[in-house]
Design a protein around this motif. Structure first.
Motif, mmCIF file in Angstrom:
data_model
loop_
_atom_site.group_PDB
_atom_site.id
_atom_site.type_symbol
_atom_site.label_atom_id
_atom_site.label_comp_id
_atom_site.label_asym_id
_atom_site.label_seq_id
_atom_site.Cartn_x
_atom_site.Cartn_y
_atom_site.Cartn_z
ATOM 1 N N MET A 19 -3.438 -2.135 6.923
ATOM 2 C CA MET A 19 -3.912 -1.222 5.873
ATOM 3 C C MET A 19 -4.133 -1.976 4.566
ATOM 4 O O MET A 19 -3.930 -1.434 3.479
ATOM 5 C CB MET A 19 -2.894 -0.098 5.672
ATOM 6 C CG MET A 19 -1.503 -0.580 5.351
ATOM 7 S SD MET A 19 -0.358 0.792 5.090
ATOM 8 C CE MET A 19 1.097 -0.132 4.587
ATOM 9 N N ASN A 20 -4.571 -3.234 4.695
ATOM 10 C CA ASN A 20 -4.827 -4.023 3.493
ATOM 11 C C ASN A 20 -6.185 -3.722 2.871
ATOM 12 O O ASN A 20 -6.422 -4.027 1.709
ATOM 13 C CB ASN A 20 -4.757 -5.522 3.809
ATOM 14 C CG ASN A 20 -3.339 -6.000 4.014
ATOM 15 O OD1 ASN A 20 -2.395 -5.415 3.495
ATOM 16 N ND2 ASN A 20 -3.173 -7.061 4.788
ATOM 17 N N GLY A 21 -7.105 -3.147 3.654
ATOM 18 C CA GLY A 21 -8.455 -2.947 3.147
ATOM 19 C C GLY A 21 -9.257 -4.233 3.184
ATOM 20 O O GLY A 21 -8.967 -5.162 3.948
ATOM 21 N N ASN A 65 -13.619 -6.889 6.746
ATOM 22 C CA ASN A 65 -13.524 -5.477 6.393
ATOM 23 C C ASN A 65 -14.292 -5.226 5.101
ATOM 24 O O ASN A 65 -13.760 -4.710 4.111
ATOM 25 C CB ASN A 65 -12.063 -5.041 6.270
ATOM 26 C CG ASN A 65 -11.888 -3.540 6.191
ATOM 27 O OD1 ASN A 65 -12.856 -2.784 6.226
ATOM 28 N ND2 ASN A 65 -10.641 -3.101 6.065
ATOM 29 N N TYR A 108 -0.155 5.736 5.126
ATOM 30 C CA TYR A 108 -1.068 5.531 6.256
ATOM 31 C C TYR A 108 -0.377 5.475 7.619
ATOM 32 O O TYR A 108 -1.009 5.157 8.617
ATOM 33 C CB TYR A 108 -1.855 4.231 6.051
ATOM 34 C CG TYR A 108 -2.721 4.249 4.827
ATOM 35 C CD1 TYR A 108 -3.907 4.972 4.802
ATOM 36 C CD2 TYR A 108 -2.342 3.552 3.691
ATOM 37 C CE1 TYR A 108 -4.707 4.989 3.670
ATOM 38 C CE2 TYR A 108 -3.136 3.563 2.552
ATOM 39 C CZ TYR A 108 -4.312 4.280 2.542
ATOM 40 O OH TYR A 108 -5.101 4.300 1.422
ATOM 41 N N ASP A 142 -14.169 -2.005 3.173
ATOM 42 C CA ASP A 142 -12.867 -1.578 2.675
ATOM 43 C C ASP A 142 -12.333 -0.357 3.435
ATOM 44 O O ASP A 142 -11.924 0.645 2.851
ATOM 45 C CB ASP A 142 -12.968 -1.268 1.175
ATOM 46 C CG ASP A 142 -11.622 -1.308 0.470
ATOM 47 O OD1 ASP A 142 -10.725 -2.035 0.947
ATOM 48 O OD2 ASP A 142 -11.463 -0.619 -0.552
ATOM 49 N N LYS A 176 -4.933 8.809 6.826
ATOM 50 C CA LYS A 176 -3.659 9.030 6.163
ATOM 51 C C LYS A 176 -2.726 9.845 7.056
ATOM 52 O O LYS A 176 -3.168 10.646 7.875
ATOM 53 C CB LYS A 176 -3.872 9.750 4.832
ATOM 54 C CG LYS A 176 -4.558 8.867 3.787
ATOM 55 C CD LYS A 176 -4.615 9.543 2.428
ATOM 56 C CE LYS A 176 -5.219 8.599 1.393
ATOM 57 N NZ LYS A 176 -5.271 9.228 0.044
ATOM 58 N N TYR A 225 -9.824 1.872 5.708
ATOM 59 C CA TYR A 225 -8.388 2.075 5.855
ATOM 60 C C TYR A 225 -8.117 3.001 7.036
ATOM 61 O O TYR A 225 -8.992 3.765 7.453
ATOM 62 C CB TYR A 225 -7.800 2.705 4.584
ATOM 63 C CG TYR A 225 -7.563 1.728 3.463
ATOM 64 C CD1 TYR A 225 -6.306 1.191 3.234
ATOM 65 C CD2 TYR A 225 -8.612 1.331 2.642
ATOM 66 C CE1 TYR A 225 -6.080 0.293 2.207
ATOM 67 C CE2 TYR A 225 -8.403 0.429 1.596
ATOM 68 C CZ TYR A 225 -7.130 -0.086 1.388
ATOM 69 O OH TYR A 225 -6.916 -0.986 0.374
ATOM 70 N N ARG A 264 0.836 -1.208 0.000
ATOM 71 C CA ARG A 264 0.000 0.000 0.000
ATOM 72 C C ARG A 264 0.873 1.262 0.000
ATOM 73 O O ARG A 264 0.436 2.315 0.440
ATOM 74 C CB ARG A 264 -0.926 -0.005 1.223
ATOM 75 C CG ARG A 264 -1.895 -1.170 1.258
ATOM 76 C CD ARG A 264 -2.903 -1.107 0.119
ATOM 77 N NE ARG A 264 -3.767 -2.290 0.117
ATOM 78 C CZ ARG A 264 -3.528 -3.395 -0.571
ATOM 79 N NH1 ARG A 264 -2.428 -3.472 -1.327
ATOM 80 N NH2 ARG A 264 -4.360 -4.411 -0.536
#
Length: 841
Positions: free
Chosen positions: A828-830, A795, A819, A798, A803, A800, A247
């Protein structure tokens, strides 16, 4: 009936999220309980499998003391619940199901990218004790030395045990050092292995992130056999392959045109496991054995070296390079014991041995000093390997236990006194094996008197870039032993009053002895309402990893520059030069107070508050860097008489030093509330609802330094205080529901991770990443009693993290760290979707 039996959830009640109250009300109307069904969901077995509050659990050595009767909070999580979490690792599953458990993700953190730190109640990874079948589990060899949660600690590799081998997990959220020994300050996690016979369970699962990376494939087989009439042997095989995720954003500072230069996300991993659990009646008792082996290969990455950096060789890497850290973790354990009745008493004698090996290999790298080293015939060698082995960490623990328990008719109370006593002997060993010479040497001769200049004209750095190897200077093969004696008693003084007390004496070969105690009580005011509480003292011995670890590596200094960094061994010439004393044990005082309310068979409410005070907590110091101005306000004089830190570090050729020391006192306070409600409908369908509300707060109440050179605020600076106090979520709520009708089941789960803060890479500038709700859904269909298909998404929306602020976080967002870095509770993979097929025969 409720399936996730957080029967004794310890405390963190007070929600900090304004939405929580509404969420709980909504949950009470429509959410699912942490669902556990029969192993492959056989309807005939559900009644037996889900009655987890009647299972005898840790926290008491009295016979048949169940979770529903416990004097301290104990959560029991079944195999089906772990499996239905939609994840494939024990640590991930516990984080999704256990609100006081944290399993923070990290990257660009050397070996911590593969062995993530597991914590309870906001404390450290080494302040929770892990048991398997009630026996102490060995720790990991890796020390977390980067700026991550658990910095400076070496906990237990909870993912070395495959989910498919587990019957249930018991979580005692209470200080228990007086009962189980060192490390049990925040609590105890007991992993109970399967011992089923007569069937084979197979599970196949695959999934990937919404972004299309992180593809995961897993297969497991669990089978059981009878040995004779009453013996058993349970075997588990599991294999998993997980592709990396990334990411990282564009790097707008180091390359032109901008491009992605970092790999930020989950590491690539391949995991293989074989575990067994067996028992056989022998001579009127039972001979038992359990253990397993695992091998996990990981591939993660370091910090990008741009083309013009002095650590780069343009002839090899004209566009710069990203060092690749390849790791191999080998873990093995075996426990063998014998249980036998002695009249009304029980005897249990056992030997348990475990080892953890962590190997490092550096690829896509270079030893710049080898490349630019002057050759005897003129010019430079212009040669360096681009990969090599950088060393290995090894930990071995051997434990012997002799335990006795039984009733004593002492003429007091409604029942005999339940008494347990025993002795324990343990030996801990730790070793560091050097890497290949190219990974740590300065040139081929390692003679720093020879000037070797890199491409920019500065002195070339020694060792392989990324993760320099362990040298013979850091090599060690040492250990210690200890023995302990304990007494543990419980008495049902009246039909409604249960009292307990425990004491433990422990003597170590290196730092002396310690005595701890615990008092517990439970009063059942009515058949549906009880009050419970505990008071305890505890301790944690310094880990052999902290006693013997040292390393020379390349890290960012406080100004954001990559420099050679020395992790100095405790009680070494370097630490003694600073005036730092040898490590000693941490000590703790803790208490819990809670209620249990069960007005009807399908509803349970528990609430517990707690406090844990820890003195002389072992920490990993801040980055100690040389002075730029002397103690007299003038420039550093020749010989550095007015610059004592520089006088120590300059002869070593390093830009900063770190070490372990007893330097802080902390206080942790919290509360847990657990509500469970079950509904049964006409036609056989049912709905289980669970709300788990968890809050805690850790505060550094004191900083201290044994050094006349380093004041407390420099030894453990504000950036590290922030990591301890706010690096883990102070709030974690779980709302879950499971609805079953006919062959179908539907699971909906919400996880709220509270805000976290960090300033480890922006000293003096603290950034807070806001709290987030993550939602998971799963739909299961049972083709028959022997086959089930589940599809789901973790999740699902999606979500996150916030930021990293591009202004206050600079330069890291501009380098691609979109992030954040040091603290990421849910990564923070979503979103991640998956499908799983379970069948048995």
């Amino acid at each position: 009936m409720s399936h996730h039996h957080h029967v004794a959830h310890k405390g963190r009640a007070g929600s900090v999220v304004p939405r929580t109250g509404l969420a709980v009300l909504a949950l009470g109307l429509c959410l699912p309980a942490l669902g556990q069904q029969a192993p492959q969901g056989d309807a005939k077995d559900k009644g037996k499998i889900t009655e987890l509050d009647s299972v005898q659990v840790i926290g008491s050595r009295a016979r048949d003391r169940t979770a529903a009767e416990a004097v301290a909070p104990v959560d029991v999580i079944s195999a089906e619940q772990l499996q239905n979490a939609g994840v494939v690792e024990v640590g991930q599953a516990l984080q999704m199901l256990e609100p006081s458990f944290n399993f923070s993700r990290t990257f660009v953190s050397d070996g911590t990218d593969i062995l993530r730190p597991a914590t309870l109640r906001g404390l450290g990874p080494d302040q929770v004790l892990v048991l398997v079948n009630g026996k102490r589990r060995h720790q990991q060899a890796l020390v977390n030395v980067q700026q991550t949660v658990g910095r400076g600690s070496a906990g237990t590799d909870i993912n070395a045990i495959p989910i498919s081998a587990i019957e249930r997990i018991e979580v005692l959220r209470d200080g228990a050092a007086a009962q189980y020994g060192s490390d049990a300050i925040s609590g105890v996690i007991n992993i109970v292995l399967k011992k089923q016979t007569g069937q084979t369970n197979v599970s196949l699962e695959s999934g990937q992130t919404y972004k299309g990376d992180g593809l995961m494939r897993q297969g497991s087989v669990n089978t059981g056999f009878k040995l004779g009439r009453d013996g058993y042997l349970d075997l588990t095989l599991e294999y998993r392959k997980r592709d990396a995720t990334n990411r990282a954003g564009l790097d707008t500072l180091r390359v032109d045109p901008p491009r992605v230069t970092q790999r930020l996300g989950d590491a690539d991993a391949k995991d293989a496991y074989f575990w067994l659990n067996g028992g056989l009646p022998v001579a009127g008792g039972e001979l038992y054995w359990f253990g397993g082996v695992s091998k996990r290969d990981g591939s993660s990455y370091g910090f990008f070296r741009p083309a013009g950096d002095n650590r780069t060789v343009p002839a090899l890497y004209p566009d710069g390079f990203l060092p690749n850290i390849v790791t191999t973790v080998k873990d093995a354990s075996l426990a063998v014991g014998f249980r036998h009745p002695l009249g009304d008493w029980d005897m249990d004698v056992s030997v348990n041995r475990g080892r953890n090996h962590f190997g490092f290999h550096e690829a896509d790298s270079v030893n710049v000093s080898w490349w630019y080293e002057p050759a005897p015939d003129g010019g430079i060698y212009a040669q360096s390997p681009t990969e090599a082995d950088t060393g290995k960490l090894k930990l071995t623990e051997t434990t012997f236990n002799l335990d006795l328990r039984g009733p004593v008719d002492w003429g007091v109370g409604a029942n005999p006194l339940d008494l347990a006593t025993g002795v324990e002997w343990r030996k801990d060993e730790y070793a560091i094996t050097p890497g290949d010479p190219v990974t740590y040497t300065y040139g081929r001769t390692n003679d720093r008197g020879i000037p070797i200049f890199g491409q920019t004209g500065e002195i070339a750095q020694p060792g392989m870039q990324g993760f320099p190897g362990f040298s013979p200077t850091e090599a060690v093969n040492d250990g210690r032993h200890n023995w302990a004696f304990y007494l543990d008693a419980e008495s049902q003084l009246t039909d409604r009053l249960l009292l307990g007390a425990a004491a433990r004496y422990e003597k170590y070969s290196d730092f002396g002895s310690t005595t701890t105690g615990k008092f517990s009580a439970r009063f059942d005011a009515t058949d549906s309402f009880a009050v419970r509480g505990t008071l305890a003292t505890g301790f944690r011995a310094p880990g052999v990893q902290q006693m013997f670890y040292s390393q020379r590596s390349t890290n960012l200094d406080p100004s954001g520059v990559l420099v050679d960094t020395l992790t100095a061994r405790q009680d070494s010439p370097v630490t003694r030069a600073f005036g730092i004393q040898p490590l000693k044990q941490e000590t703790s005082r803790s208490g819990t107070l809670g209620i249990v309310y069960k007005p009807m068979g399908d509803f349970t409410l528990t609430a517990d508050v707690y406090r844990i005070d820890i003195d002389d907590r072992i920490i990993f110091s801040s980055n100690i860097v040389p002075e730029t101005v002397g103690t007299d306000g003038l420039a550093c004089a020749p010989g550095n008489a007015n610059c004592p830190i520089r006088a120590i570090l300059d002869p070593l050729g390093v830009g900063q030093v770190l070490f372990f020391t007893n330097a802080i006192d902390t206080r942790t306070e919290g509360a847990d509330v657990v509500a469970q409600k079950g509904y049964a409908f006409d036609g056989g369908s049912n709905l289980d609802l669970t709300a788990l509300l968890s809050y805690n707060r850790t505060e550094v109440t004191g900083r201290k330094s044994q050094s006349a050179i380093l004041p407390p605020e420099k030894l453990f600076d504000d950036t590290q205080v922030t990591l301890v106090e706010q690096g883990q979520p102070r709030v974690h709520h779980i709302l879950q529901g499971v609805y079953r009708t006919g062959a179908w089941d539907f699971t909906l789960r919400g996880n709220y991770f509270g805000p976290v803060s960090g300033q480890g890479f922006t000293p003096g500038i603290k950034q807070t990443w806001g709290g987030k709700w993550l939602a998971d859904v799963a739909l299961g269909y049972r083709f028959s009693d022997a086959a089930k298909l589940t599809v789901g998404a973790d999740n699902v929306f999606d979500t996150y993290p916030d930021k990293w602020d591009p202004d206050t976080g600079a330069p890291f967002p501009q380098l691609g760290f979109t992030y954040g870095w040091e603290t990421m509770p849910f990564g923070m993979n979503g979103g991640f979707y998956y499908a799983r097929l379970d069948f048995r025969f």
